[in-house]
Design a protein around this motif. Structure first.
Motif, PDB file in Angstrom:
ATOM      1  N   PHE A   2      -0.307   5.073 -19.641  1.00 25.57           N
ATOM      2  CA  PHE A   2      -0.139   5.135 -18.179  1.00 25.57           C
ATOM      3  C   PHE A   2      -1.295   4.485 -17.445  1.00 25.57           C
ATOM      4  O   PHE A   2      -1.189   4.175 -16.273  1.00 25.57           O
ATOM      5  N   ASN A   3      -2.397   4.310 -18.168  1.00 29.59           N
ATOM      6  CA  ASN A   3      -3.518   3.643 -17.517  1.00 29.59           C
ATOM      7  C   ASN A   3      -3.457   2.132 -17.637  1.00 29.59           C
ATOM      8  O   ASN A   3      -4.211   1.419 -16.995  1.00 29.59           O
ATOM      9  N   LEU A   4      -2.559   1.685 -18.526  1.00 26.04           N
ATOM     10  CA  LEU A   4      -2.429   0.240 -18.681  1.00 26.04           C
ATOM     11  C   LEU A   4      -1.513  -0.276 -17.580  1.00 26.04           C
ATOM     12  O   LEU A   4      -0.330   0.019 -17.552  1.00 26.04           O
ATOM     13  N   ASN A   5      -2.097  -1.016 -16.669  1.00 25.25           N
ATOM     14  CA  ASN A   5      -1.312  -1.464 -15.533  1.00 25.25           C
ATOM     15  C   ASN A   5      -1.099  -2.961 -15.592  1.00 25.25           C
ATOM     16  O   ASN A   5      -1.892  -3.693 -16.162  1.00 25.25           O
ATOM     17  N   ASN A  49       3.153   1.813 -12.448  1.00 25.96           N
ATOM     18  CA  ASN A  49       2.268   0.722 -12.053  1.00 25.96           C
ATOM     19  C   ASN A  49       2.433  -0.520 -12.923  1.00 25.96           C
ATOM     20  O   ASN A  49       1.471  -1.234 -13.188  1.00 25.96           O
ATOM     21  N   LYS A  50       3.600  -0.727 -13.380  1.00 23.79           N
ATOM     22  CA  LYS A  50       3.822  -1.906 -14.227  1.00 23.79           C
ATOM     23  C   LYS A  50       4.995  -2.703 -13.691  1.00 23.79           C
ATOM     24  O   LYS A  50       5.953  -2.145 -13.160  1.00 23.79           O
ATOM     25  N   THR A  73      -1.344   8.873 -23.144  1.00 27.90           N
ATOM     26  CA  THR A  73      -2.114   8.922 -21.901  1.00 27.90           C
ATOM     27  C   THR A  73      -2.596   7.521 -21.526  1.00 27.90           C
ATOM     28  O   THR A  73      -2.520   7.119 -20.363  1.00 27.90           O
ATOM     29  N   GLN A  74      -3.096   6.823 -22.561  1.00 27.86           N
ATOM     30  CA  GLN A  74      -3.606   5.478 -22.292  1.00 27.86           C
ATOM     31  C   GLN A  74      -2.544   4.562 -21.710  1.00 27.86           C
ATOM     32  O   GLN A  74      -2.826   3.695 -20.884  1.00 27.86           O
TER      33      GLN A  74
END
Lengths: 615, 419
Positions: free
Chosen positions: A597-600, A252-253, A594-595
């Motif tokens: 992958f949440n940073l988009n 998602n980046k 983990t974080q």
């Protein structure tokens, strides 16, 4: 003697005369006009099959086969000899719809003597079935072509490029090199850059065909045939494991990453996200699929490693520090007071993230103190900055051995630039933003990576490249592609050491979560404002191990905020993966992972105009 | 008896064998080459059939060599009559092959009776000339001879086999020449045909030919009437041909006639000129030495239509080149001239006519066949003697040859009344 004798003689003369006429006629055809009749007969009965050699294979830096070829068959129809009523038989053998073959045949039939492909991507089993029935299928023949196969998880989409049938314009431009219609031709990336090397030399196979267009025998027992020569294999500098790992991190980046070996400029990984599957291009590409790739708002065709230009943000600060040291404005002990902003403008225009108090250059780098670097820029002439930045490779077209016409240059403004920008005059206040990597300058990922490598290796501006050498698979002969030499910059080692110390503290102390367990590293985060008014771009540069660097990396993630967020984490994990062969997720690093992958990347607003290559 | 058979002419026999071998090799190449698996069964069996026919021919020739002179003289008219009956039978019961109704099927054998008619006709003509009292050559006698030839010819035309009929027309001046017709008359007969040919190929050449021919006749005879007649006949034909081509004939007919002059032209190459274009490509591409046995790309690709029969020369031209072609022409020259010599040795009009008739028939076949294959002439479907596939033709041509050999063997047996 008598009447009878003379008649005998007359008739004999007549026989000789008539046979003589025939002999003259034969002499005319077989001796005088031989070449034109030979041409006619060869046109008729001898057909040249182009034998496409396998393109050169690509190996990664450890000898892992990344890109190979597999044969694929194309069925051709020569409409003049084809019987239209055999279409259903052909369709059955190929498992293709009658109507499809019918349409292709009708199209081909406009040019009855021209062989036209009627089915591509035919499997060996299908081909075998067709060949068994070839008595019933006059006018059908086949060719073997090579299809690219990708064997590792690394897609390397943008750097790799793909192979398509040569386009009309490319054919015009490269006809001298022996290309003909239907030849494969590299499109973009390595496939294009090394086209003439990996292509090999196509061979010729001459065969006799009969009046129905069927191959009946080798022409002259193959004496005229020319064997194809394989293309050169490329030994890439890419670490396919690292490459695949990099690709997996950009969930998602939008953005890009390039990792170099700072000792020699070898590109260890480069990835631009989003990308697309190269496998699509090994088959007949559905125009709709192509359109969806072409017009997707995230612009997957855009190579963010070579084409994106963005403000460097705080990753620029070591450069400013180096410049200030070099021109003698400061030394390692010099301190400047940060009260949360620069005094010029009353602390409200040129703001800092914090109040750092009195701060020296090392600490200023560590804390990324804006105030300090505003002050540096206030004192330095913009042309002096331009000179050093240019020396460090900024604003210069960087060499990279993938289709170089696509590489962006960036922009390092000088006084002329500002004269144009502010026709009514400008002051030092106008350029102070440059000190923190904001304002008018633009850089590219490759430039950042070289800059990071130069700081890490003591001042050598390396030449990034993806091909270590090329090997002839038949003879084993090796060749190294030509490229510009690395540039040795005469930089003061003491100053560089100050920079590295600041950057070490960035990783070890300021953004401690980017520190790789067991591996000392140097780095600098940045968040670059962009002119679109979206969330800042996240930028990060890093090199490790600090004392003897083996990898330098530059990461950029569009609209993902602070550099220590998305870009920093991607960079840190990649360096760890490369140097230790694994990712240690114990402790806080697991949470960081983990974080990440949440940073988009902030989702692009739905608007037609998207950011162009020139920003 | 044994001693007599040593008198069998070796030159004729050897050239015959050589030509038959050339023919078999060409048929083999055209039907059993590397590409033969792509042929239908039909052309592939040609080679085997030809071998069978060769066996039949050898047997027939052996029989002919045993027969006395008188037998041939006595049998001349019955054979002629028999072949006429066969022609009628073919017309009534025959099967149509390639548009011509000239084939009779007898059990497994298929006979092209028009080929056999050549033998009967030559025999009959020779017998008529042989029975004639000396020095009685006049127009009436000439008409009888022409009648004997034209009778089977017209039946063959009815069978729609114009090509074979043309051979009979070609036989007319040859027979008249050998039966003592005045040379001037003969020239007057032949010249219009030549003028007509030139009128089709090239009008300026035709006009030049007319002028030269009239001048030649004037120089020969110093006779104003003959010169006038020759001018009228040749010039008339040229004018008629011109009128026919430009006004009378339909476009299609004109195309058919003209196509051979430039078979590769845009309007011909896909239809009427197709075979000749490919035949010329085959022969021309053979060059000096040819592409070698079973190596001809045109031959092996089956590009030339009827390449084991009417266009067999394209195989020789392509695979053996100019050298091979000239060897074949040389063999023909030796055979034809040798036959004339054998005839002359017999010193009897029957023998002379048979030998000269055979030689003349071969000559017409050779000229038309190779002329067609090299596009010197339009496509006229007749075989190349001894070489083309075709049992009836091989049989008829070999029979004529055997009769000449047999007569020559027993040339002392001719009764003297004939001369």
């Amino acid at each position: 003697m008598d009447e009878g004798r003379s008649r005998l003689r007359i008739f004999m003369v007549l026989i000789v005369f008539i046979l003589g006429i025939l002999m003259l006629r034969l002499g005319k055809l077989q001796i005088l006009e031989r070449s034109s009749h030979t041409g006619q007969s060869v046109n008729n009965a001898v057909r040249e099959w182009r034998v496409q050699p396998p393109r050169g294979r690509f190996y990664d830096r450890d000898g892992v086969l990344m890109v190979d070829n597999e044969p694929r068959f194309t069925l051709f129809v020569t409409p003049r000899y084809f019987k239209e009523e055999t279409i259903p038989l052909l369709a059955t053998l190929l498992g293709a719809p009658d109507s499809l073959l019918s349409v292709r045949y009708q199209k081909a039939a406009k040019n009855p003597f021209h062989r036209a492909p009627i089915q591509v991507d035919v499997s060996f089993e299908e081909l075998s079935r067709v060949l068994e029935q070839r008595h019933n299928l006059p006018g059908i023949d086949y060719e073997i072509t090579q299809k690219r196969t990708y064997l590792t998880d690394a897609r390397m989409t943008h750097a790799m490029g793909y192979v398509r049938e040569i386009s009309e314009s490319a054919l015009e431009a490269h006809r001298d090199e022996g290309y003909v219609w239907g030849d494969p031709f590299g499109q973009g990336g390595l496939e294009r850059q090394y086209e003439s090397e990996v292509r090999g030399v196509p061979g010729s196979d001459f065969k006799m065909i009969n009046i129905k267009g069927q191959v009946v025998a080798e022409y002259l027992d193959g004496r005229e045939d020319r064997a194809a020569r394989n293309g050169l294999d490329l030994n890439l500098t890419i670490d396919s494991g690292l490459q695949a790992f990099a690709e997996s991190l950009f969930v998602n980046k939008r953005g890009g990453v390039i990792a170099l070996d700072p000792r020699n400029g070898e590109v260890l990984a480069m990835h631009s996200a989003p990308d697309y599957d190269l496998e699509l291009f090994t088959h007949r590409l559905d125009p709709q699929v192509w359109d969806s790739i072409r017009t997707h708002k995230d612009r997957p065709l855009f190579n963010r490693v070579t084409q994106s230009q963005f403000m460097p943000g705080s990753t620029y600060k070591p450069l400013i520090a180096l410049l200030a040291l070099a021109v003698g404005e400061i030394d390692g002990a010099y301190e400047f007071y940060c009260g949360g902003g620069h005094p010029l403008g009353g602390g409200r225009i040129y703001k800092c993230l914090d109040s750092h108090g009195s701060i020296n250059v090392v600490e200023a780098i560590k804390y990324s103190c804006n105030t300090f670097f505003f002050e540096m820029m206030r004192r330095i002439d913009v042309n002096t900055l331009h000179r050093l930045a240019t020396t460090m490779g900024f604003g210069q077209r960087p060499y990279l051995d993938i289709a170089t016409n696509e590489v962006a240059v960036g922009n390092i403004p000088d006084s002329t630039y500002y004269n144009t920008l502010f026709p009514r005059g400008w002051t030092q206040g106008n350029v102070m933003n440059l000190g923190v990597g904001q304002g008018e300058g633009e850089v590219t990922l490759i430039q950042l990576a070289r800059y990071m490598a130069a700081i890490a290796n003591g001042g050598t501006l390396v030449t990034p490249h993806l091909v270590r050498n090329m090997v002839d698979p038949e003879t084993g002969a090796q060749a190294v592609p030509e490229m510009p030499d690395p540039v040795r910059l005469e930089l003061n080692q003491t100053y560089l050491q100050l920079l590295r110390e600041g950057m070490r503290r960035v990783v070890a102390e300021q953004s401690w979560w980017l520190d790789i367990p067991g591996v000392p590293s140097i780095g600098k985060t940045g968040s670059a404002q962009n002119t679109r008014g979206d969330e800042d771009d996240s930028v990060f540069i890093m090199a490790a191990p600090a004392d003897n660097p083996e990898i330098a990396i530059a990461v950029f993630v569009e609209n993902a905020g602070f550099g220590s967020g998305a870009a920093g984490r991607i960079g840190s994990f990649m360096v760890e993966r490369y140097l230790t062969g694994r990712v240690d997720l114990s402790g806080d690093r697991g949470w960081i992972w983990t974080q990440m992958f949440n940073l988009n990347s902030e989702i692009l607003p739905d608007r037609n105009e998207v950011r162009g290559p020139a920003g | 008896m044994r001693k007599r058979y040593t008198n069998l002419d070796p030159v004729t026999l050897l050239t015959w064998i050589a030509l038959v071998v050339v023919g078999l090799s060409a048929i083999y190449s055209a039907t059993h080459g590397p590409s033969s698996e792509f042929y239908q069964f039909n052309p592939r069996q040609n080679f085997g059939n030809q071998i069978t026919w060769l066996g039949i021919c050898l047997a027939g020739m052996a029989v002919a060599l045993l027969l006395p002179v008188r037998f041939f003289q006595q049998m001349a008219f019955p054979v002629y009559g028999g072949t006429l009956l066969l022609l009628v039978a073919a017309l009534l019961f025959g099967r149509e092959v390639n548009g011509a109704k000239s084939w009779l099927y007898i059990g497994p054998m298929s006979l092209q009776v028009s080929e056999l008619a050549k033998v009967g006709t030559v025999l009959a003509v020779a017998q008529v000339v042989g029975m004639r009292r000396p020095k009685t050559m006049d127009l009436r006698f000439a008409f009888i001879l022409v009648g004997i030839i034209m009778l089977p010819a017209s039946l063959i035309i009815l069978q729609n086999d114009t090509g074979t009929a043309l051979v009979f027309f070609g036989l007319v001046p040859i027979v008249l020449f050998w039966s003592g017709l005045d040379l001037n008359l003969l020239l007057l007969m032949i010249a219009p045909a030549v003028a007509g040919y030139f009128a089709i190929v090239s009008m300026p050449t035709a006009i030049l030919f007319v002028v030269l021919f009239v001048g030649f006749m004037w120089w020969r005879t110093r006779d104003r009437r003959i010169s006038m007649v020759s001018a009228l006949m040749t010039g008339g034909v040229v004018a008629l041909a011109n009128v026919a081509i430009t006004m009378v004939l339909s476009d299609y007919q004109v195309q058919r006639i003209l196509s051979f002059t430039d078979p590769g032209a845009e309007q011909f190459r896909q239809n009427v000129g197709f075979h000749q274009v490919n035949s010329m490509a085959a022969i021309g591409s053979g060059g000096w030495f040819g592409k070698g046995f079973l190596q001809g790309t045109q031959t092996q690709g089956g590009y030339v239509f009827e390449q084991s029969t009417d266009f067999v020369f394209s195989v020789i031209g392509e695979e053996w080149g100019f050298l091979g072609s000239v060897v074949v022409l040389f063999l023909f020259a030796v055979l034809l001239i040798r036959l004339l010599q054998l005839g002359a040795n017999m010193k009897h009009p029957f023998g002379v006519l048979i030998a000269a008739g055979a030689s003349g028939i071969y000559l017409v076949h050779i000229f038309i066949n190779i002329g067609m294959a090299t596009s010197l002439l339009p496509v006229i479907g007749i075989p190349l003697p001894f070489i083309s596939y075709g049992g009836s033709a091989l049989l008829a041509n070999s029979a004529l040859l055997a009769i000449v050999l047999s007569l020559h063997l027993r040339r002392d047996d001719f009764s003297i009344y004939g001369y």
